[in-house]
Motif scaffolding. Sequence first.
Motif, short mmCIF file in Angstrom:
data_model
loop_
_atom_site.label_atom_id
_atom_site.label_comp_id
_atom_site.label_asym_id
_atom_site.label_seq_id
_atom_site.Cartn_x
_atom_site.Cartn_y
_atom_site.Cartn_z
N MET A 1 1.04 -1.25 0.07
CA MET A 1 0.15 -0.04 0.11
C MET A 1 0.87 1.23 0.05
SD MET A 1 -2.97 -1.02 2.94
CE MET A 1 -4.19 -2.14 2.32
N ARG B 1 1.66 4.77 -5.49
CA ARG B 1 0.38 4.78 -4.88
C ARG B 1 0.56 5.01 -3.37
NH1 ARG B 1 -4.13 4.99 -7.13
NH2 ARG B 1 -5.31 3.99 -5.44
N GLY B 2 2.08 5.35 -2.98
CA GLY B 2 2.09 5.76 -1.74
C GLY B 2 3.65 5.88 -1.26
N ARG C 1 -0.80 6.62 1.85
CA ARG C 1 -1.26 5.36 0.89
C ARG C 1 -2.37 5.99 0.20
NH1 ARG C 1 -4.71 0.91 4.30
NH2 ARG C 1 -5.97 2.22 5.35
N SER C 2 -2.55 5.78 -1.18
CA SER C 2 -3.75 6.21 -1.99
C SER C 2 -5.02 5.60 -1.66
CB SER C 2 -3.48 5.90 -3.26
OG SER C 2 -2.21 6.44 -4.19
N GLN C 3 -5.86 6.47 -1.72
CA GLN C 3 -7.26 6.07 -1.37
C GLN C 3 -8.43 6.83 -2.54
OE1 GLN C 3 -8.47 4.04 0.53
NE2 GLN C 3 -6.89 3.67 2.24
N ASP C 4 -9.17 6.07 -2.98
CA ASP C 4 -10.13 6.77 -3.92
C ASP C 4 -11.58 6.29 -3.22
OD1 ASP C 4 -8.56 8.00 -5.89
OD2 ASP C 4 -7.79 5.99 -6.39
N ASP D 1 -12.08 10.22 -4.07
CA ASP D 1 -11.19 10.24 -5.20
C ASP D 1 -9.94 11.21 -5.09
OD1 ASP D 1 -12.57 8.27 -6.58
OD2 ASP D 1 -13.55 9.78 -7.78
N ALA E 1 -5.01 10.93 -0.18
CA ALA E 1 -3.90 10.29 0.28
C ALA E 1 -3.93 10.25 1.75
CB ALA E 1 -2.55 11.07 -0.19
N ALA F 1 2.95 13.17 -1.97
CA ALA F 1 1.34 12.89 -2.45
C ALA F 1 0.95 13.96 -3.40
CB ALA F 1 0.42 12.83 -1.13
N ALA G 1 2.52 13.21 -6.84
CA ALA G 1 1.75 11.90 -7.25
C ALA G 1 0.56 12.16 -7.75
CB ALA G 1 1.82 10.64 -6.02
N ARG H 1 -2.21 13.39 -5.91
CA ARG H 1 -3.09 13.51 -5.11
C ARG H 1 -3.60 14.66 -4.73
NH1 ARG H 1 -5.69 8.58 -4.52
NH2 ARG H 1 -5.05 8.83 -6.74
#
Length: 179
Positions: A41, A46-47, A66-69, A77, A80, A108, A111, A113
């Motif tokens: 994660m 993605r993190g 860690r990425s969250q959507d 969406d 982070a 983040a 990336a 986010r």
Amino acid sequence: MNIRTASFGHPDAVKLNDRVQLEYAERYGDEGDITPLDPAMFEPPRGLYLIVYDDQGTPVATGGWRSQDKNDNGYADGDAEIKRMYVIPEARGRGLSRRVLAALEDDARAAGRTRMVLETGTKQPEAISLYTSSGYELCAKFGHYRFDELSRCYAKPLATAGLGSVPHDRRPPAECEAG
């Protein structure tokens, strides 16, 4: 002090995670944070997971995102999520958490986010103070503890003027000196 990119599964990360879990268990009278986490994660893009080492090479602090959507756990969406921000008691008061937090936010943002989110608890006033003084505001609850009355969720927009959501080159240094 220096900050190094690492895996959440690195032995030093595991050791510091064990310490923070003991502190959570002590503060909350339970088994600690049982949010499911996996080292994958925190893998770029993605993190990211960071460990801070003192001048003797001792690991003294950690933090990751860690990425969250958007999902059924209340995330949106572009989120982070900050996880496992921790400074050992012997190294507190040196600004390490602020350095780690800034590095996580920068990564983040790079990336792509758009919002940094985190969950903490009412029995962690130091964490609440750090986040609110760093521009985080209470938000709708999300995540594993969203129904717990002791849980508090915070968010901070990551987009900045001129950057928008266009990711740029994000090669986090294997080691970067931090003051």
